[in-house]
Design a protein around this motif. Structure first.
Motif, PDB file in Angstrom:
ATOM      1  N   LYS A 182      36.079   1.178  24.863  1.00  0.00           N
ATOM      2  CA  LYS A 182      36.954   0.123  24.358  1.00  0.00           C
ATOM      3  C   LYS A 182      36.800  -0.035  22.851  1.00  0.00           C
ATOM      4  CE  LYS A 182      37.580  -2.844  28.425  1.00  0.00           C
ATOM      5  NZ  LYS A 182      37.431  -4.211  28.968  1.00  0.00           N
ATOM      6  N   HIS A 216      38.466   2.892  21.130  1.00  0.00           N
ATOM      7  CA  HIS A 216      39.924   2.747  21.175  1.00  0.00           C
ATOM      8  C   HIS A 216      40.398   1.841  20.047  1.00  0.00           C
ATOM      9  CE1 HIS A 216      43.966   2.131  22.726  1.00  0.00           C
ATOM     10  NE2 HIS A 216      43.747   0.820  22.771  1.00  0.00           N
ATOM     11  N   PRO A 276      34.920  -8.509  26.384  1.00  0.00           N
ATOM     12  CA  PRO A 276      35.851  -7.814  27.289  1.00  0.00           C
ATOM     13  C   PRO A 276      36.594  -8.759  28.239  1.00  0.00           C
ATOM     14  CG  PRO A 276      33.715  -6.715  27.248  1.00  0.00           C
ATOM     15  CD  PRO A 276      33.542  -8.016  26.541  1.00  0.00           C
TER      16      PRO A 276
END
Length: 696
Positions: A393, A396, A513
């Motif tokens: 994540k 990204h 998250p």
């Protein structure tokens, strides 16, 4: 700029040691004083941290952080308190649990677990440390006593520097990348010799600075008395030390000058090095380090070394012995019995930074393990607290930020095609390091003994000093990190040309998250953008795609950059840090430019993420009474919520290249039309500036 390795105890200046906390806190101790088995969760956007009564267009920092500021007074053992500081404490409590378990176990530990467990156990054994008193000083003081003239200094100084890792011992000596050829590692000799935080601590003439200097001299005298000197002699010794340090401060570069890499780049051969300090035998010094074959050196501040050479030539050996006794005692006081430890704390933490009480011992011991065995401890941390999914994540988001920077460079109206091409080349070459190193450090040569706290620290210093020196002349290891995995921080290295995000900073509330995208892109996205922008700030822009100090700008483009940067300098120079002290905006320029560029890049990346998912591109309902755009900016601001002691702010104003949190928020919003639109701010309100600054 990636700094040359600093001394252990300078790095831990705010976390000095004392006989304070119990080894095993009782069950009734507050949660913050018990080891953690899991991370306490704080959301990436915390509505309780806000002050909804404040007008975001008048003072956005108060709006986003007012509740946090009110409900989070500075703990008595801290100089300041912040969202970053609280996460660092959560990480430290988690590491405490790991280390306490490993310190008690004898069986089933691998080599690294043995080292970090035994190190922590020895650090926590206050009775043994107090019983040793000042004994750890003896071998160093014996060596100093063998100085019969300043001609004997080189070999003694080399041994002291290896064991204590302290540039306070006249100067620092280590390795770093050659500014002209980043693929080469060469020897660096850099200015040091001071006990106060900055050269300006000695030179400023205001009443507060004079008061601090007087208290510093008293502290030095008190330390000499602890060493057994008679009161009158201790006072004379303290005055002598202050005189010597002041002379070195007068010859040192300012913090602003040190931001210019060209002012720190002076390559010489052995003859050139010797010519700077004729009375100091560099051959003897290098032989004692085991580096007698070195031929190339970067002397960061030649004027400093000339002044040092003059001092060695004109002062008697008794002055040298006095100076060395003080700096060895200053360095090692936190490792000694409580009388030395408390005297050190009273000046360096209480007087200088306003800290009211010593940190409990577990905090300081965890910090020391992280400092000296950080990748061994980091392996334990990562295996428990950082998943592959979390790393992906973060990667990204990092790639999206880089894509935003690529677009941003293409769209600049002030940069020529020629310079844009070089900028894009540099951007494409940046390496992303997320979470932890690909290759873990080998601590096999570092001997850690149960029950030998001071010895473990000293052997750790020498292990690291020799590890750094061993790099000279070897192929550069571009996989190496300059921060440990549990660290709550991040950095850009202009010579490695990489951005580094340890696992410790990729935790809630900084990277959450569970949270919607808007606050995450404001917070972590803004931070990734911040580090990326450092590649193109006033300092980073001077290094090319390979990390070499090289001018790749046209004169016209360089002038255009400087004009835009000056807008930022002028804006931040008006902000007050504390009392009548303004921000030294030439010192903070790189961070201020990176803050603004980072927030813009975070916004661009978030817009891309929204567009890539059609359902997110639709009008979103309010969440916690905030639109997605408002959540982006509140998410950004809440990383900077903080409280700071006035004493610490005075030191920070001299030494810290970061502006206070309030201005790292409000100073950006006045330049962001997207913010003003999100909160419907109108012309004339404080968060709307007529002439906006923008560099990147």
């Amino acid at each position: 700029m990636r700094p040359v390795r600093l001394a252990l105890l300078l790095a831990l200046a705010g976390t000095t040691f004392a006989a304070a906390a119990q080894d095993h806190p009782p069950a009734a101790a507050p949660a913050a004083e018990r080891p953690a088995t899991a991370f306490p969760y704080t959301p990436g956007l915390d509505v309780n941290a806000m002050d909804r009564k404040a007008d975001p267009c008048v003072d956005f920092y108060q709006y986003a952080c007012g509740g946090w500021i009110k409900n989070n007074p500075i703990p008595a053992d801290q100089a300041r308190w912040s969202v970053y500081g609280k996460l660092a404490l959560d990480n430290r409590r988690y590491l405490w649990g790991i280390l306490e378990d490993l310190s008690k176990r004898q069986d089933g530990r691998n080599a690294n677990q043995q080292k970090i467990g035994d190190y922590f156990g020895a650090c926590m054994d206050e009775k043994a440390i107090d019983a040793r008193g000042a004994a750890p000083l003896k071998p160093y003081f014996d060596a100093i006593a063998q100085l019969h003239s300043n001609r004997d200094l080189p070999r003694v100084l080399a041994r002291l520097q290896l064991a204590l890792a302290d540039p306070g011992l006249f100067f620092g000596f280590s390795s770093s990348q050659d500014f002209a050829d980043s693929s080469r590692v060469i020897a660096f000799a850099f200015a040091g010799g001071l006990g106060l935080p900055d050269r300006d601590s000695y030179l400023k003439t205001d009443a507060k600075s004079k008061e601090i200097r007087a208290k510093y001299v008293t502290h030095i005298a008190n330390t000499f008395k602890l060493l057994g000197d008679a009161p009158a002699q201790a006072q004379r010794n303290a005055a002598r030390v202050m005189q010597m340090e002041t002379a070195l401060a007068q010859a040192s570069l300012s913090s602003v000058d040190k931001r210019d890499p060209y002012k720190l780049f002076h390559k010489v051969d052995v003859k050139g090095l010797q010519a700077l300090t004729p009375a100091f035998d560099w051959h003897a010094y290098l032989d004692e380090l085991g580096e007698g074959n070195l031929t190339t050196f970067n002397v960061t501040e030649p004027a400093f070394f000339k002044a040092l050479g003059k001092m060695w030539k004109t002062s008697d050996v008794d002055a040298t012995r006095t100076y060395l006794r003080w700096h060895v005692a200053r360095n090692m006081s936190p490792l000694l019995a409580s009388n030395f430890d408390n005297e050190h704390f009273d000046f360096f933490s209480k007087t200088l930074r306003g800290v009211q009480q010593q940190q409990p011992r577990w905090k300081r011991c965890v910090a020391l393990v992280d400092h000296q065995l950080g990748e061994a401890l980091g392996q334990e941390f990562v295996s428990r607290a950082f998943s592959p999914e979390l790393k992906e994540k973060a990667l990204h988001m990092t790639r999206q930020i880089e894509d935003a920077m690529k677009r941003d460079i293409d769209e600049l109206d002030w940069m020529s095609a020629e310079t844009k091409q070089q900028a894009q080349k540099k951007l494409a070459a940046i390496v992303n390091k997320i979470g932890y190193p690909d290759k873990w450090r080998d601590y096999g040569a570092y001997v850690v003994k149960p029950g030998d706290f001071a010895g473990n620290v000293e052997r750790g210093n020498e292990f690291e000093a020799r590890r750094q020196l061993a790099k000279i002349g070897k192929p550069l290891d571009r996989t190496e990190w300059g921060m440990t995995p549990p660290t709550v921080n991040a950095y850009f290295d202009p010579q490695m040309n990489d951005i580094n995000f340890p696992a410790g900073v990729l935790q809630p509330p900084l990277f959450d998250p569970k949270m919607d995208d808007a606050p995450n892109y404001g917070n972590t996205g803004g931070t990734i953008g911040h580090e990326l922008t450092h590649a193109f700030d006033d300092e980073g822009r001077q290094f090319d795609a390979n990390g070499n100090l090289k001018d790749w700008w046209t004169k016209k483009d360089a002038k255009a950059f400087e004009e835009r940067a000056q807008c930022v300098v002028d804006q931040y120079a008006k902000y007050t840090v504390v009392d009548d002290i303004k921000i030294n905006s030439k010192l903070t320029l790189g961070e201020d430019v990176a803050d603004l560029g980072g927030l813009i890049l975070g916004w661009m990346a978030w817009q891309t993420e929204m567009a890539s998912m059609p359902q997110k591109a639709q009008p979103q309902p309010l969440r916690d009474g905030l639109t997605p755009e408002q959540r982006f900016f509140v998410g950004y601001a809440q990383w900077a919520c903080e409280n700071d002691r006035p004493e610490n702010l005075r030191v920070s104003a001299m030494t810290d290249p970061h502006s206070p949190g309030r201005y790292r928020v409000n100073g950006l919003m006045v330049n962001m039309p997207q913010f003003q639109q999100a909160f419907q701010c109108k012309a004339g309100q404080p968060m709307v500036k007529e002439k906006r600054c923008r560099v990147w």
